[in-house]
Scaffold this active site. Structure first.
Site, PDB file in Angstrom:
ATOM      1  N   LYS A 193      -6.393   3.356   9.002  1.00 47.52           N
ATOM      2  CA  LYS A 193      -5.455   4.307   8.408  1.00 47.52           C
ATOM      3  C   LYS A 193      -5.984   5.738   8.483  1.00 47.52           C
ATOM      4  O   LYS A 193      -5.244   6.676   8.791  1.00 47.52           O
ATOM      5  CB  LYS A 193      -5.173   3.914   6.959  1.00 47.52           C
ATOM      6  CG  LYS A 193      -4.374   2.625   6.822  1.00 47.52           C
ATOM      7  CD  LYS A 193      -4.147   2.250   5.366  1.00 47.52           C
ATOM      8  CE  LYS A 193      -3.324   0.976   5.241  1.00 47.52           C
ATOM      9  NZ  LYS A 193      -3.091   0.579   3.848  1.00 47.52           N
ATOM     10  N   SER A 247       0.803  -1.226   0.000  1.00 49.88           N
ATOM     11  CA  SER A 247       0.000   0.000   0.000  1.00 49.88           C
ATOM     12  C   SER A 247       0.835   1.275   0.000  1.00 49.88           C
ATOM     13  O   SER A 247       0.275   2.365  -0.069  1.00 49.88           O
ATOM     14  CB  SER A 247      -0.939   0.009   1.203  1.00 49.88           C
ATOM     15  OG  SER A 247      -0.199   0.021   2.408  1.00 49.88           O
TER      16      SER A 247
END
Length: 822
Positions: A733, A690
């Site tokens: 996140k 990511s």
């Protein structure tokens, strides 16, 4: 005050005489003529009535209240028929009450209640009783004498001298009135006897009550005698058994062993075992009877039988199906965690409709400190089940779950069966903590052993190696907890209903601290509520500057630290007034702030971009730094990056080389320069795809010397064509970005579906921007005067997003053409 009114009736014969006398209302007692009774009087009106009677030397009318609980009786609350009596003695007590001795003289009836401000004044007329002297009356008196003598023999509380006293009375009316005082009859029945004028009729009623009392006393005597005989027999048996045991002990016989066998047989009869278990235990008992009690095998068999008999086979706790009450309990114990609460309420709703349902198997996955373990206890309280917990952290032996076979010395059942015995119920809430921390070695894989336990289709016949019997676990509500799914085998994940618990937002932490943590630590440190008060700003200061976590564990530690320091001040009596903990006092109690808040980076920087990472502790901010140096085209990667992350860096570099022309870079820029990609906090291993777009942004920024916005973060996987692929852990996140003061977050367009999970309060302060291609990321991340003119040949961008066109001879000039096959 005494007035007598003598009159004659119409026939000219003498009539009854009426008197005006004070009235003393009685509670729970009837005074009969010829009876001397001590009374305790506390009501002022009654005391004044006694004083009036004593002062004027007049009789007093003694009549009982219909309801003894009435403190201020009226005319309707007092029986009209009572007894005229004299006050023999009166003594005032220190507490204001009066002890008085009264003697009943004659029956009387209250004709009229007269008004008097200090006490009850009534007009009464004496009642002449009817006495008939005949043979039947004499026989009745003798029968009463005889019966009362029998009554006294049974009623030990009456002194024997009373028989002589009663025997000397030959007047039927006086005899009846005297015996009534020794009968345990109700107030209403006593009043009825007082109102009977005919002496013979009254004596006959008393005889009936005497006989009834004698019957009750004889039944009581028979019961006492029977109980005494049973006790004597039990004591005798105990004494003889003890003697026999002592004799057999001297002779060396095995009586204790026989008693144990008998106890086991009794348990087997009383225990509701399964058919298989009953057959097995009876077979083992037969073997045990033939063994010597001193043999090692006998103790093994006995232990095995005890384990079977101690397990709850058909014993279940009654489950609470009140959804509203369960919801109240869950809300009371935990703040937030809506998914888990909803799942428990769904289970209870289905249970109440269907009546029987297999226990759910739930896996709570989330960072430490978010309340996974305590939630299990709360579920048990809400459903009314018993609660048991085992920790699977560090378990590496399959026998820990399934138990050892009986062939081994010291063999025992596994943790599952041991916990069921401890629970004592066949349907507890069974919490398996840290299910992701199990490991495996040469002794087997415990996670594989859990496959049967956590499979709703199989756990009705769970077979422990030690018991070697099928045990039903289908009614157990299993709850497992884990920090990460990565270390849980896929087959085990497939058997559980996974519920993810993300980290708490700042607002949630504030509410949890106010509702639960402050009060908990205040009580734990012995501080009263009036000694300490935390302001909202103080708690927010703790959250922002002294903790950085997904849960609230460290927050609770900091609150506990403050409470301990306040406790010292309270003990030293340095502070008499309440201590208010404000934001400015945090430095005094906890020292300097441990973290920065509200500034991911203080200014725009070249070659530095902020990424977002997911860890077992929740989300984290992850900076990516790129430095360009003269060299020979080498790509240097540092920061303890995993294989997947290193491949992402190479893919990012390849993408930048393929877009060199559009980025305004020389096509051979990489030949004379080395690129160093570093992800700080090098001691911490990092991996995952990511960070792809973060690396591309840092590389482009370093090469073009264009800074990156400091208050912007991004996450997404990059392909060689610049496409951005979806990532996991979006909620964690974004929460990390919010904690770090990030204003804008770039996320893959395919993660749009995950935005619903993010609390609305977070979305008000953090802007989420959906991107599908790397070109969009660069335009939004780099500090550009004219973002639209940054990338050249915009008309070719659509071809890059789609499939590349077929080649005919020379490769067409499209972005990335220099890396395509010729």
């Amino acid at each position: 005050m005494l007035f007598r009114n003598d009159h004659k009736d119409d026939s000219g014969e003498g009539g009854s005489s009426s008197l005006q006398v004070p009235l003393l209302p009685l509670r729970d007692i009837i005074v009969f003529p010829n009876m001397v009774v001590p009374l305790f009087v506390g009501r002022q009106r009654s005391i004044r009535a006694l004083e009036e009677a004593t002062k004027k030397q007049v009789p007093i009318f003694l009549s009982s209240q219909k309801d003894p609980r009435t403190n201020d009786p009226t005319q309707n609350d007092i029986y009209p028929v009572g007894t005229l009596g004299n006050v023999v003695q009166m003594l005032k007590l220190p507490d204001g009450t009066v002890k008085v001795l009264v003697e009943g003289k004659k029956r009387a009836r209250a004709v009229r209640f007269l008004s008097h401000p200090d006490f009850f004044l009534v007009e009464v007329e004496e009642i002449e009783e009817v006495v008939e002297r005949n043979t039947e009356g004499e026989a009745l008196i003798r029968e009463v004498h005889s019966t009362f003598e029998s009554y006294v023999k049974l009623k030990k509380k009456i002194p024997p001298e009373m028989v002589m006293s009663i025997s000397s009375i030959d007047d039927p009316g006086r005899l009846a009135d005297t015996i009534v005082g020794h009968l345990g009859i109700k107030l209403e029945e006593r009043q009825n006897l007082l109102e009977i004028i005919n002496a013979a009729e009254r004596l006959e009623k008393v005889l009936g009550h005497l006989r009834a009392e004698i019957e009750v006393l004889e039944v009581e005597r028979r019961i006492r005698s029977r109980v005494k005989k049973q006790m004597e027999r039990s004591q005798k048996e105990y004494y003889l058994n003890e003697q026999m045991r002592a004799i057999q002990k001297e002779l060396g016989e095995k009586d204790e062993f026989k008693n144990e066998i008998q106890e086991i047989e009794e348990k087997i009869k009383q225990k509701k075992l399964s058919v298989e278990a009953k057959e097995k235990v009876e077979k083992e008992l037969k073997k045990l009877k033939m063994m010597s009690p001193m043999s090692a095998e006998a103790s093994v068999v006995r232990c095995y039988i005890d384990w079977i008999l101690d397990l709850p086979w058909n014993e279940f706790t009654e489950e609470k199906l009140d959804i509203k009450e369960a919801e109240r309990v869950l809300e009371e114990d935990h703040y937030g965690l809506e998914k888990v609460k909803q799942r428990i309420l769904e289970y209870l709703a289905v249970q109440s409709l269907v009546g029987k349902i297999k226990g759910p198997i739930i896996c709570l996955v989330g960072p430490p400190g978010v309340g996974k373990t305590s939630l299990g206890r709360s579920i048990a309280r809400a459903t009314g089940r018993k609660f048991i917990r085992i920790s699977l952290g560090g378990v590496r032996d399959e026998a820990e779950i399934r138990g050892h076979r009986r062939t081994y010395i010291g063999a025992l059942p596994g943790k599952i069966i041991q916990s069921m015995k401890k629970a004592g119920s066949g349907n507890p809430v069974f919490l398996m903590d840290e299910v992701d921390k199990m490991s495996m070695d040469f002794r087997g894989d415990p996670s594989s052993a859990l496959l049967e336990v956590l499979d709703p289709e199989q756990n009705a016949t769970f077979n422990d190696h030690y018991l070697d019997l099928d045990y039903d676990l289908s009614k157990v509500m299993f709850v497992t907890t884990a920090n990460s799914l990565d270390r849980i085998p896929r087959p085990l994940q497939d058997r559980m209903e996974i519920i993810r618990i993300a980290g708490y937002t700042e607002l949630e932490k504030l509410n949890i601290a106010k509702k639960y943590l402050v009060e908990k630590q205040r009580e734990a440190n012995g501080i009263k509520a009036e000694n300490i008060f935390f302001t909202d700003n103080a708690i927010l200061g703790l959250i922002r500057y002294y903790t950085r976590e997904a849960g609230v564990r460290n927050l609770e530690r900091e609150i506990a630290s403050i409470c301990r320091k306040v406790a010292v001040e309270v003990v030293k009596k340095e502070r008499g007034s309440p201590i208010t903990i404000g934001a400015k006092r945090l430095h005094k109690y906890l020292g300097a702030a441990k973290f920065r808040y509200g500034r991911a980076e203080e200014e725009h920087r070249i070659g530095v971009s902020t990424g977002l990472a997911w860890t077992e502790l929740g989300g984290e901010l992850l900076s990516t730094e790129v430095a360009v140096m003269p060299g020979k085209g080498q790509l240097i990667l540092t920061g303890q990056l995993g294989d997947v992350m290193q491949e992402s860096a190479k893919a990012a570099m390849s993408y930048v080389r393929s877009r060199a022309k559009e980025l305004g870079l020389k096509s051979d820029f990489y030949q004379n320069s080395d690129l160093h990609i570093h992800v700080p906090e090098g001691a911490i291993p990092k991996d995952g795809p990511s960070a792809g777009i973060t690396m591309v942004t840092s590389i482009v920024s370093a090469l073009t010397r264009i800074p990156v916005y400091h208050d912007l973060a991004m996450t997404g996987e990059i392909t060689l064509r610049g496409m951005i692929l979806p990532i996991g852990g979006l909620k964690e996140k974004v929460l990390a970005a919010h904690r770090g003061g990030i204003k804008k977050v770039l996320i893959p367009e395919e993660n749009k579906k995950d935005i619903e999970e993010i609390p609305s309060v977070i979305l008000k302060t953090v802007e989420l921007v959906l991107v599908s291609h790397m070109d969009e990321v660069l335009k939004k991340a780099l500090v550009l005067e004219d973002p639209e003119s940054f990338l050249k040949k915009k008309e070719e961008l659509e071809e890059v997003k789609g499939e590349p066109p077929p080649f005919a001879g020379k490769a067409p000039e499209v972005p990335g053409a220099d890396i395509l096959p010729q």
